[in-house]
Design an enzyme around this catalytic site. Sequence first.
Site, PDB file in Angstrom:
ATOM      1  N   ASP A  58      56.198  35.018 105.384  1.00  0.00           N
ATOM      2  CA  ASP A  58      55.235  35.098 104.283  1.00  0.00           C
ATOM      3  C   ASP A  58      55.658  34.071 103.225  1.00  0.00           C
ATOM      4  O   ASP A  58      55.777  34.382 102.043  1.00  0.00           O
ATOM      5  CB  ASP A  58      55.179  36.514 103.703  1.00  0.00           C
ATOM      6  CG  ASP A  58      54.118  36.662 102.612  1.00  0.00           C
ATOM      7  OD1 ASP A  58      53.280  35.748 102.465  1.00  0.00           O
ATOM      8  OD2 ASP A  58      54.146  37.674 101.888  1.00  0.00           O
ATOM      9  N   ASP A 168      59.618  47.849 102.222  1.00  0.00           N
ATOM     10  CA  ASP A 168      59.776  48.112 100.781  1.00  0.00           C
ATOM     11  C   ASP A 168      61.172  48.642 100.484  1.00  0.00           C
ATOM     12  O   ASP A 168      61.695  49.493 101.216  1.00  0.00           O
ATOM     13  CB  ASP A 168      58.775  49.184 100.326  1.00  0.00           C
ATOM     14  CG  ASP A 168      57.436  48.598  99.934  1.00  0.00           C
ATOM     15  OD1 ASP A 168      57.002  47.633 100.594  1.00  0.00           O
ATOM     16  OD2 ASP A 168      56.821  49.115  98.975  1.00  0.00           O
ATOM     17  N   ASP A 198      56.981  39.586  91.285  1.00  0.00           N
ATOM     18  CA  ASP A 198      56.006  39.789  92.350  1.00  0.00           C
ATOM     19  C   ASP A 198      55.683  41.278  92.547  1.00  0.00           C
ATOM     20  O   ASP A 198      56.581  42.119  92.522  1.00  0.00           O
ATOM     21  CB  ASP A 198      56.644  39.230  93.635  1.00  0.00           C
ATOM     22  CG  ASP A 198      55.726  39.264  94.829  1.00  0.00           C
ATOM     23  OD1 ASP A 198      54.676  38.611  94.772  1.00  0.00           O
ATOM     24  OD2 ASP A 198      56.060  39.944  95.822  1.00  0.00           O
ATOM     25  N   GLU A 240      53.031  40.188  87.997  1.00  0.00           N
ATOM     26  CA  GLU A 240      51.925  40.092  88.945  1.00  0.00           C
ATOM     27  C   GLU A 240      51.478  41.512  89.256  1.00  0.00           C
ATOM     28  O   GLU A 240      52.055  42.199  90.097  1.00  0.00           O
ATOM     29  CB  GLU A 240      52.339  39.405  90.263  1.00  0.00           C
ATOM     30  CG  GLU A 240      51.105  39.101  91.101  1.00  0.00           C
ATOM     31  CD  GLU A 240      51.214  39.340  92.597  1.00  0.00           C
ATOM     32  OE1 GLU A 240      50.291  38.954  93.330  1.00  0.00           O
ATOM     33  OE2 GLU A 240      52.215  39.925  93.063  1.00  0.00           O
ATOM     34  N   HIS A 306      48.216  30.393  94.820  1.00  0.00           N
ATOM     35  CA  HIS A 306      48.573  30.131  96.213  1.00  0.00           C
ATOM     36  C   HIS A 306      48.016  31.196  97.163  1.00  0.00           C
ATOM     37  O   HIS A 306      48.194  31.090  98.368  1.00  0.00           O
ATOM     38  CB  HIS A 306      50.091  30.087  96.331  1.00  0.00           C
ATOM     39  CG  HIS A 306      50.713  31.423  96.021  1.00  0.00           C
ATOM     40  ND1 HIS A 306      50.694  31.968  94.751  1.00  0.00           N
ATOM     41  CD2 HIS A 306      51.307  32.347  96.807  1.00  0.00           C
ATOM     42  CE1 HIS A 306      51.269  33.155  94.779  1.00  0.00           C
ATOM     43  NE2 HIS A 306      51.648  33.410  96.019  1.00  0.00           N
ATOM     44  N   ASP A 307      47.421  32.254  96.628  1.00  0.00           N
ATOM     45  CA  ASP A 307      46.854  33.313  97.467  1.00  0.00           C
ATOM     46  C   ASP A 307      45.338  33.133  97.568  1.00  0.00           C
ATOM     47  O   ASP A 307      44.754  32.306  96.877  1.00  0.00           O
ATOM     48  CB  ASP A 307      47.145  34.693  96.859  1.00  0.00           C
ATOM     49  CG  ASP A 307      48.609  35.074  96.997  1.00  0.00           C
ATOM     50  OD1 ASP A 307      49.239  34.693  98.014  1.00  0.00           O
ATOM     51  OD2 ASP A 307      49.133  35.744  96.089  1.00  0.00           O
TER      52      ASP A 307
HETATM   53  C1  GLC Z   1      52.271  38.509  96.113  1.00  0.00           C
HETATM   54  C2  GLC Z   1      52.278  37.046  96.464  1.00  0.00           C
HETATM   55  C3  GLC Z   1      51.806  36.856  97.864  1.00  0.00           C
HETATM   56  C4  GLC Z   1      52.706  37.643  98.794  1.00  0.00           C
HETATM   57  C5  GLC Z   1      52.802  39.115  98.369  1.00  0.00           C
HETATM   58  C6  GLC Z   1      53.902  39.836  99.087  1.00  0.00           C
HETATM   59  O1  GLC Z   1      50.998  39.042  96.084  1.00  0.00           O
HETATM   60  O2  GLC Z   1      51.507  36.321  95.543  1.00  0.00           O
HETATM   61  O3  GLC Z   1      51.770  35.501  98.216  1.00  0.00           O
HETATM   62  O4  GLC Z   1      52.232  37.561 100.100  1.00  0.00           O
HETATM   63  O5  GLC Z   1      53.082  39.233  96.990  1.00  0.00           O
HETATM   64  O6  GLC Z   1      55.155  39.490  98.564  1.00  0.00           O
END
Ligand code: GLC
Length: 556
Positions: A58, A168, A198, A240, A306-307
Amino acid sequence: MGWYKNAVFYEVYIRAFADGNGDGHGDFRGLTEKLDYFQELGVDCLWLLPMYPSPLRDDGYDVSDFYGIHPDYGTLEDFKAFLAAAHARGLRVIADLVLNHTSDQHPWFQAARADRHSPFRDYYVWSDTDQRYRQARIIFLDTETSNWAWDPVAGQYYWHRFYAFQPDLNFDNPAVQAEMLNVIAFWLDLGLDGFRVDAVPYLFEREGTNCENLPETHAYLKRIRRLVNERYPDRILLAEANQWPHDLRPYFGNGDDEFHMAFHFPLMPRIFMALRQADHQPIVRIMQAMPPIPEACQWCTFLRNHDELTLEMVTEEERQWMWREYAPEPRMRLNLGIRRRLAPLLDGDRRKIELAYALLFALPGSPILCYGDEIGMGDNIWLDDRDGLRTPMQWNDGLNAGFSSAPAEALYLPVIDDERFGYRRVNVAAQRADPGSLWHALRRLIAVRKAQPVFGGSCCEFIESDNPTILAVRRTDSGETILALHNLSGLPQRLSLDLSRWQGARPRDLFSQEALAQIGAMPYALTLQPYAYRWLRLEQTTDDWLEADGHPRRDL
Ligand code: GLC
């Protein structure tokens, strides 16, 4: 005022930015060589996507060692040299901190699964059934069918909010809490200016809840902030948390006990709605629904990252509409979002792209740009997952778009090479040389915004006009008032605003420096060209709209 309150941020995917050693992958050496670029553009702070060792399933959000640098990117020494060089130029740097999960290749998980009695077993969330926490939604809907995955080695299920290879962490375990505080201190001791944290809503799980935004999660995040306050003042934490307004607000705590900043997820899709509908309502309504945030805090606003362009913070009806309008081909859709970059989304229309940035820059919050979107780079929807948004930066029209000297087949992803958005046409060198380019327009926007501290404040009023295609916003702070007017439609628009409370003031265009007609008692009439914007600073010619102390009257 904290530095982040009126800063311009820039998101860097290190792998995509510049390849310093010719192996086809961007790295810290390459990034260090590009530092002048950020200064020239005028940004203040870089956000680095995960830079840690990882199996990269990822793109590094699957961390296998929190204390190192991914070998593709260089060494810890390269990172330190990069940070010192950035700081020497007055640039700040924050990095992703992936708290919620690790890679399944992390030694903690490997030890945990191998031995029920290992002290690491309890670093993760295990269960004999996959029926617990049923109310938690699945985030990566296109790939995962459950938040539980069976581990044959462990003989139990483990919990994962993202991909199954991202177990997790168990934040109920005090050892996990302490480990992650150590990780934070390690990077801040090296001089990092903070973190984009994140996936913060998901740290704890509790039966009978959706396992998001739990009080226990906020309590732990407050522990992180205590550490930052005590040992690293001036560093920041950016959340985030892809959540609705009432769930987002608590991440700011009381202003100095949780996050300094949070991404403004609800605003983002509504900028695209407003543009397509030529109607200011979607923006006005969401801004009015946002609870005020503490003075010391700030939103981080964005158009793309980036998503996929996430459509989690819209209604089902709005989502269907967004998909129809912006993702007509099935391949453009991913999970609950749209995997396209800014320029293709806005039909490559220079006026719309620039207007979208002007809206972003005029509204409250510190804007963040996604690498490549400053030149209107394209995407490649045929690549896997979100890879189509993560292709090499387009520096020039030469070999590999100037990104790398490696043979093309060694690049981590192919460069965008289509006729419209490909590197031969869309690249930094060409736009730098053309004063009329998007890159120069953005550079001007950044400079104008940064010269006006008023944009870092929280005051934001939408001025009624007789024309719904116009978004007119007033920003006021410390005696300064700016009216920012935006034409969301593809036709010239006449508007007439009641500006009588500023009678006697003279608006000055912040871009052209032109002084406009003095404001009188009658409605103020203006015409805006298709997708045009004008930012006007009100300059006083009389004092009758000021208090005796020189500040604008409070009722304004
Ligand atoms: C956040 C990141 C994403 C990632 C996810 C899991 O949403 O922006 O790119 O895949 O977390 O870590």
